[in-house]
Motif scaffolding. Structure first.
Motif, PDB file in Angstrom:
ATOM      1  N   LEU A  63      -4.303  -7.540  24.028  1.00  0.00           N
ATOM      2  CA  LEU A  63      -4.482  -8.088  22.681  1.00  0.00           C
ATOM      3  C   LEU A  63      -4.643  -6.972  21.642  1.00  0.00           C
ATOM      4  N   ILE A  64      -5.353  -5.892  22.009  1.00  0.00           N
ATOM      5  CA  ILE A  64      -5.440  -4.747  21.096  1.00  0.00           C
ATOM      6  C   ILE A  64      -4.055  -4.142  20.909  1.00  0.00           C
ATOM      7  N   MET A  65      -3.299  -4.051  21.990  1.00  0.00           N
ATOM      8  CA  MET A  65      -1.940  -3.519  21.920  1.00  0.00           C
ATOM      9  C   MET A  65      -1.068  -4.385  21.013  1.00  0.00           C
ATOM     10  N   ALA A  66      -1.259  -5.705  21.090  1.00  0.00           N
ATOM     11  CA  ALA A  66      -0.438  -6.635  20.307  1.00  0.00           C
ATOM     12  C   ALA A  66      -0.767  -6.562  18.817  1.00  0.00           C
ATOM     13  N   PHE A  67      -2.048  -6.703  18.485  1.00  0.00           N
ATOM     14  CA  PHE A  67      -2.438  -6.792  17.076  1.00  0.00           C
ATOM     15  C   PHE A  67      -2.683  -5.433  16.429  1.00  0.00           C
ATOM     16  N   GLY A  68      -3.198  -4.475  17.212  1.00  0.00           N
ATOM     17  CA  GLY A  68      -3.496  -3.165  16.646  1.00  0.00           C
ATOM     18  C   GLY A  68      -2.294  -2.260  16.552  1.00  0.00           C
ATOM     19  N   ALA A  69      -1.503  -2.202  17.630  1.00  0.00           N
ATOM     20  CA  ALA A  69      -0.366  -1.271  17.676  1.00  0.00           C
ATOM     21  C   ALA A  69       0.976  -1.953  17.446  1.00  0.00           C
ATOM     22  N   ASN A  70       1.020  -3.281  17.624  1.00  0.00           N
ATOM     23  CA  ASN A  70       2.278  -4.038  17.510  1.00  0.00           C
ATOM     24  C   ASN A  70       3.316  -3.522  18.504  1.00  0.00           C
ATOM     25  N   TYR A  71       2.851  -3.263  19.737  1.00  0.00           N
ATOM     26  CA  TYR A  71       3.724  -2.762  20.801  1.00  0.00           C
ATOM     27  C   TYR A  71       3.938  -3.842  21.863  1.00  0.00           C
ATOM     28  N   PRO A  72       5.124  -3.891  22.479  1.00  0.00           N
ATOM     29  CA  PRO A  72       5.410  -4.881  23.531  1.00  0.00           C
ATOM     30  C   PRO A  72       4.964  -4.396  24.911  1.00  0.00           C
ATOM     31  N   ILE A  73       3.746  -3.850  24.963  1.00  0.00           N
ATOM     32  CA  ILE A  73       3.242  -3.231  26.196  1.00  0.00           C
ATOM     33  C   ILE A  73       2.010  -3.973  26.701  1.00  0.00           C
ATOM     34  N   VAL A  74       1.985  -4.231  28.002  1.00  0.00           N
ATOM     35  CA  VAL A  74       0.854  -4.901  28.644  1.00  0.00           C
ATOM     36  C   VAL A  74      -0.027  -3.858  29.330  1.00  0.00           C
ATOM     37  N   VAL A  75      -1.323  -4.062  29.268  1.00  0.00           N
ATOM     38  CA  VAL A  75      -2.289  -3.171  29.908  1.00  0.00           C
ATOM     39  C   VAL A  75      -2.969  -3.933  31.044  1.00  0.00           C
ATOM     40  N   ALA A  76      -3.080  -3.302  32.212  1.00  0.00           N
ATOM     41  CA  ALA A  76      -3.702  -3.954  33.372  1.00  0.00           C
ATOM     42  C   ALA A  76      -4.233  -2.889  34.328  1.00  0.00           C
ATOM     43  N   PRO A  77      -5.132  -3.278  35.243  1.00  0.00           N
ATOM     44  CA  PRO A  77      -5.642  -2.306  36.233  1.00  0.00           C
ATOM     45  C   PRO A  77      -4.510  -1.639  36.997  1.00  0.00           C
TER      46      PRO A  77
END
Length: 433
Positions: A63-77
């Motif tokens: 969600l930070i990646m989506a709204f803060g950076a506007n990047y199509p990248i998912v973050v996970a363990p």
């Protein structure tokens, strides 16, 4: 509203493409919701707590990646580092809460580095030829994962690797999936990758390869902290676990940096050699790592499977926001998601084809200059052959600095490259996972 919020027109995309891309990314990376709890529960962490930590880490970072950076990248363990944690817990005798505290301390340093100009400067310090090499290497790594998971490539004690049994249902369904997606791509069909995955899911269901016993389930999530981070951090320091903290920090830092460089290069989001909105993107995975460590999981990373959504045309944070939405929905359809994730033939064709897309950057490498070419080459082979983004980048950094110094081309070496080349030597020789 979504058009303006995520600047879709500026990025040559639309709502439909972004949402479908988010769904494709979800299917490509959803296995982590099953695998991470399985790996870390073996280290003694309660299964439901790892599941909670995995979900929270994905949602917070993405969600930070989506709204803060506007990047199509998912973050996970991250995979690999969770296995290291489980092995460490089994062999060292340390309590899993103390080991989670080392993840916590590494994540705190990670957040501080990301909040400053340091991590942004680190990305800027990586030479362009190494960036191209990292992108191509991760493409090979993704393709290899698809080939391995589908049993098209298997271990062989005489030749290291060999062709698998093509009569294996998973193997021939993967080949069928590759052909379906390639034909759709050749015909320029929108959403070719998703359609191909859906077709294989349907075929595997009716042939009995995909077994769906249950579709719906009520999730159980404990949102309390798993341990006292201050008490356990003091305990970890008293035990002298500085090397473990350093290892978690270095692996997380370069796994996610390498993946981010590769995916943003693939999406055309690097302008004049620089990542746009880099600080926000880097904060996303560092804060997710902090969240994961507090609730019961190992550090997070920008996921290489994000490239599957990018390959479908995902270019903005709406893609990662969509993935987050599907993850929330999957909490109630966890049995179905687990079933889909258990059949490698569904996602493997997409990974193999996406890997081929990412090889494009090889053409940009200066192959005529050995000081530029060999570090890129050793990165390209190092990442897939070691199974570690961190190790592949380590070899690239070390050879780049050594070769440039041998030709007295000091001006070509950014000061941070010296620092990390030395740190990589220390890690590879004495603190290797």
């Amino acid at each position: 509203m979504l058009e303006r919020l995520f600047k879709l027109q500026e990025n040559n995309t639309n709502v439909r493409t972004e949402i479908v891309s988010g769904l494709i990314t979800f299917f490509s990376m959803s296995y982590i919701l099953v695998v991470n709890p399985a790996v870390l529960s073996a280290a003694g962490i309660p299964l439901d707590r790892v599941f909670t930590a995995t979900i929270l880490a994905v949602l917070v970072g993405t969600l930070i990646m989506a709204f803060g950076a506007n990047y199509p990248i998912v973050v996970a363990p991250g995979m690999g580092i969770n296995s290291y944690f489980a092995t460490l817990a089994a062999t060292s005798g340390y309590n899993y809460k103390t080991l989670l505290a080392t993840c916590f301390m590494g994540a705190v340093i990670f957040v501080i580095l990301s909040a400053t100009k340091f991590r942004e400067s680190l990305i800027d310090s990586i030479p362009n030829n190494l960036k191209y090499g990292i992108s191509a290497a991760i493409g090979l790594f993704i393709a290899f994962l698809g080939l391995k998971n589908s049993s098209l490539i298997v271990a062989n004690e005489h030749t290291i690797l060999s062709l698998g049994d093509l009569k294996n249902p998973v193997a021939y369904m993967t080949i069928l999936g590759i052909f379906i997606i390639l034909v759709l791509l050749a015909l320029e069909v929108k959403g070719a990758i998703f359609i191909g995955m859906a077709v294989i899911a349907i075929i595997t269901y009716f042939t009995g390869l995909l077994k769906v016993d249950k579709i719906f389930g009520i999730p159980h999530m404990d949102l309390s902290l798993l341990y006292n981070p201050i008490t356990e951090s003091v305990n970890a320091l008293q035990l002298g676990l500085y090397g473990v903290v350093f290892t978690f920090l270095m692996v997380t830092l370069f796994d996610t940096t390498g993946t981010m460089v590769a995916v943003t290069t693939q999406a055309g989001l690097i302008k004049n050699g620089k990542m746009e909105r880099a600080k926000e993107a880097l904060l996303a995975d560092s804060i997710a790592s902090l969240t994961a460590s507090l609730f019961g999981s190992t550090p997070t990373s920008a996921y290489i499977e994000s490239s599957s959504g990018v390959a479908n045309g995902g270019r903005t944070g709406l893609t990662s926001l969509s993935t987050s939405f599907f993850i929330i929905i999957s909490l109630f359809f966890f049995p179905l998601a687990s079933s889909l994730a258990s059949v490698p033939a569904i996602a493997s064709p997409a990974l193999i084809i996406i890997g081929s897309f990412m090889m494009e950057s090889i053409a940009k490498i200066e192959w005529t200059d050995i000081t530029e070419a060999f570090p890129a080459f050793v990165t390209i082979i190092g990442i897939p052959l070691t199974g570690s983004i961190n190790d592949g980048i380590a070899f690239g950094f070390i050879f780049y600095v050594a070769l440039k110094l041998s030709k007295r081309q000091w001006k070509d070496i950014h000061p941070l490259m010296y620092i990390f080349a030395i740190l990589f030597v220390i890690q590879l020789l004495w603190l290797h996972i």
